[in-house]
Design a protein around this motif. Structure first.
Motif: not given
Length: 391
Positions: A57-71
């Motif tokens: 999916r391209g950038d391996p270090f980009a989060s695949r979750l929503s910002k709300e889920a990450d928080i």
């Protein structure tokens, strides 16, 4: 002339590899360093090529979750990390504060607290900061360190619990062996635990296996997906599963099943012995129950993660949805928090029981009373000496 099916498959594979390399190059313009082993080709493997999951999916270090889920995940791990570091730090502080020499089972308890404290202070901050930032911030070097630390301290915790279960097993089921276990035996066991955990955690750094980003992007772990890349990757995953999960878990289950069987078979026999022997046996069983709770808490936290990892390693690509893979990971990261809570719960229970016994003892004009504490001491009346018991 029309190309054969094999030629078509080889051609499509080459096109896919080229696409993945282009994507990796574009993604790495914004990252620190290119990922190791971007594409693996092994002619002896049934698949003609293997593309790491973190490049799909391209950038391996980009989060695949929503910002709300990450928080939400960041706040959860932050609370878990604070409670774990505080609880295990307190256990270590109380141990250092004691002036008496630690007995063998107490050394095991301290070693377990060291591993739990280590995983709290080395791993949790990386995950929390990355989740708040919605991407992994520490590059491939940070990913390697994070993966190594998590695996080292986790493997060390489980191996220490295995030693604790064996100690309980010998003390209850084979008294002739349990009586000669001394401090130097405990130090040998602890040395083995540290070398065992260090060996398996370091193997991915020297070429057998690797550490890679989790599918959701803000954490790193063992690259379970290598099982689909080559025979070497498959043997690595199977070896890790057997020696770092199945074997220790099997020993723990065997030890406590044998302890339960032994206690049940000898219950009538013990009831005819002197009350002091009976009390000693009851105390050993209380400590065994604490050890069983600790092991159960660890396994409950890690087994869902192990199941998801096995499915990811040997199943189809994306067989585990990314949102589903996050939950076992968060549960596993909370395992280091349980042990201090278990200590406190058992301590509170025993303290309440001891208070009731003391009140009953005064009413019946008993001269002496005893109460148990999880700190490993058996206290009597002020006139009596304080005797340390083995954890």
């Amino acid at each position: 002339m029309k190309p054969s099916n094999n030629e078509s498959r080889v051609l499509m594979t080459k096109i896919r590899i080229l696409q993945m390399r282009i994507q990796a190059t574009v993604a790495n313009v914004t990252s620190e360093k290119s990922p190791p082993m971007a594409v693996m080709v092994n002619e002896t493997w049934p698949y003609s090529s293997y593309v790491p999951h973190y490049l799909l999916r391209g950038d391996p270090f980009a989060s695949r979750l929503s910002k709300e889920a990450d928080i939400v995940a960041a706040f959860y791990i932050c609370i878990i990390g604070i409670m774990s570091a505080t609880g295990n730090g307190y256990v270590l502080y109380m141990t250092i504060k004691r002036k008496t020499k630690l007995k063998p089972p107490e050394l095991m308890t301290v070693n377990l607290a060291i591993f739990d404290f280590g995983i709290s202070v080395t791993g949790k901050p990386f995950f929390v900061v990355s989740s708040f930032s919605h991407r992994w911030l520490f590059g491939w070097e940070g990913c390697q360190f994070y993966g190594w630390a998590g695996f080292f301290f986790g493997c060390g915790s489980l191996t220490t619990m295995t030693m604790v279960s064996l100690d309980r097993y010998l003390k209850i089921c084979h008294l002739r062996y349990g009586t000669w276990l001394k401090r130097h035996h405990a130090f040998l066991c602890l040395s083995f635990v540290w070398m065992y955990a260090a060996f398996w955690a370091t193997m991915p750094l020297v070429g057998w296996g690797s550490y890679a980003p989790e599918p959701f992007g803000t954490s790193c772990t063992l690259d379970w997906w290598l099982a689909q890349a080559s025979v070497s990757g498959q043997t690595f995953v199977m070896a890790i599963l057997f020696f770092c999960l199945v074997l220790p878990t099997g020993i723990i289950v065997f030890s406590y099943v044998m302890i339960i069987y032994k206690v049940k078979s000898s219950a009538k026999e013990i009831s005819h012995f002197d009350a002091r022997i009976n009390n000693s046996q009851n105390l050993e069983m209380k400590l065994t129950k604490v050890a069983m709770l600790i092991c159960a808490g660890f396994l409950i936290a890690w087994i869902p993660y192990a199941v998801v990892s096995v499915i990811s390693a040997f199943g189809e690509p994306d067989s585990v949805p990314i949102p589903v893979s996050v939950i076992p990971t968060l549960l596993a990261k909370s395992s280091a928090m349980y042990n201090p809570i278990i200590y406190q719960v058992v301590d509170l229970k025993n303290s309440c029981s001891s208070a009731c016994l003391k009140v009953m003892g005064k009413r019946k004009h008993f001269r002496k009373s005893r109460f148990y504490a999880i700190t490993g001491t058996l206290k009597e009346t002020p006139a009596a000496k304080e005797t340390h018991i083995e954890m």
